[in-house]
Design a protein around this motif. Structure first.
Motif, short mmCIF file in Angstrom:
data_model
loop_
_atom_site.label_atom_id
_atom_site.label_comp_id
_atom_site.label_asym_id
_atom_site.label_seq_id
_atom_site.Cartn_x
_atom_site.Cartn_y
_atom_site.Cartn_z
N PHE A 1 38.51 54.20 40.40
CA PHE A 1 39.14 53.00 39.87
C PHE A 1 38.25 52.54 38.74
O PHE A 1 37.02 52.51 38.87
CB PHE A 1 39.21 51.91 40.94
N ASN A 2 38.86 52.22 37.62
CA ASN A 2 38.07 51.64 36.54
C ASN A 2 38.85 50.50 35.90
O ASN A 2 40.08 50.46 35.96
CB ASN A 2 37.66 52.68 35.50
N CYS A 3 38.10 49.58 35.34
CA CYS A 3 38.74 48.49 34.62
C CYS A 3 37.93 48.15 33.39
O CYS A 3 36.72 48.36 33.35
CB CYS A 3 38.94 47.26 35.51
N ARG A 36 44.91 43.31 36.02
CA ARG A 36 44.54 42.30 37.01
C ARG A 36 44.27 41.02 36.23
O ARG A 36 43.33 40.94 35.45
CB ARG A 36 43.32 42.69 37.82
N ASP A 67 41.76 42.37 33.41
CA ASP A 67 41.06 43.64 33.61
C ASP A 67 42.13 44.73 33.54
O ASP A 67 43.01 44.80 34.40
CB ASP A 67 40.35 43.66 34.95
N SER A 78 43.31 48.15 34.24
CA SER A 78 42.83 48.97 35.35
C SER A 78 43.58 50.28 35.52
O SER A 78 44.78 50.35 35.26
CB SER A 78 42.95 48.16 36.65
N LEU A 133 45.87 49.70 43.51
CA LEU A 133 44.99 49.07 42.52
C LEU A 133 44.13 48.00 43.20
O LEU A 133 42.94 47.88 42.89
CB LEU A 133 45.82 48.45 41.39
N TRP A 136 40.11 47.51 43.20
CA TRP A 136 39.44 46.26 42.80
C TRP A 136 38.44 45.82 43.88
O TRP A 136 37.31 45.44 43.56
CB TRP A 136 40.49 45.17 42.54
#
Length: 162
Positions: free
Chosen positions: A8-10, A52, A75, A77, A130, A134
């Motif tokens: 997961f990246n944001c 987000r 964010d 994501s 998601l 987070w």
């Protein structure tokens, strides 16, 4: 039981989240190509994307705008499930659109909240969201790398097949 790598990246853009922001312009123009490459990449099992928002809600890119001007930037994501760490690295570092696009945007990201990337191993077939990503990212930011949530700097080996 077999395990898959989840990441997961944001990225929170600097400035207002509107089409006057160069990050937003570039990012939105790159998304269709990145998604197309991702869909064709054999080592990627599933990917999901969203925003987000500051109130904790999630939006997909189709309803990102209009974005409330009084809110700080969201964010942006991505959650992806990979066959292996090697597949994640191959896509991230040698893909046709992802590496040059992310390099172009690197200086336009607010990094004040700490790491924006987390990984974990999930049993094959487990549904991840998601929001799961987070929460794992918040755990990494608070507690550092562990088997539950780890970073590229402190990788955790794939659990043994049970």
């Amino acid at each position: 039981m077999e395990f898959r790598l989840v990441h997961f990246n944001c990225a929170r853009p600097v400035g207002k989240f509107d089409f006057g922001n160069e990050f937003v312009q570039v990012f939105v123009s790159l998304l269709p190509r990145i998604f197309k490459d991702a869909d064709a990449f054999e080592g990627l099992i599933h990917h999901d994307h969203g925003l987000r928002c500051p109130d904790g809600s999630w939006r997909d890119f189709t309803n990102a705008f209009p974005y409330p001007p009084e809110w700080s930037a969201p964010d942006i994501s991505t959650l992806a499930v990979w066959r292996s760490m090697e597949d994640l690295k191959a896509f991230s570092h040698s893909g046709r659109t992802h590496p040059p696009g992310m390099r172009r945007l690197a200086n336009e990201i607010d990094r004040s909240q700490g790491p924006g990337f987390v990984m974990w191993w999930a049993p094959r077939g487990e549904r991840v969201t998601l929001e799961d990503g987070w929460q794992r990212l918040q755990h990494l930011r608070t507690h550092g790398s562990s088997d539950y949530a780890f970073s590229l700097d402190q990788l955790v080996k794939r659990p043994a097949v049970a």
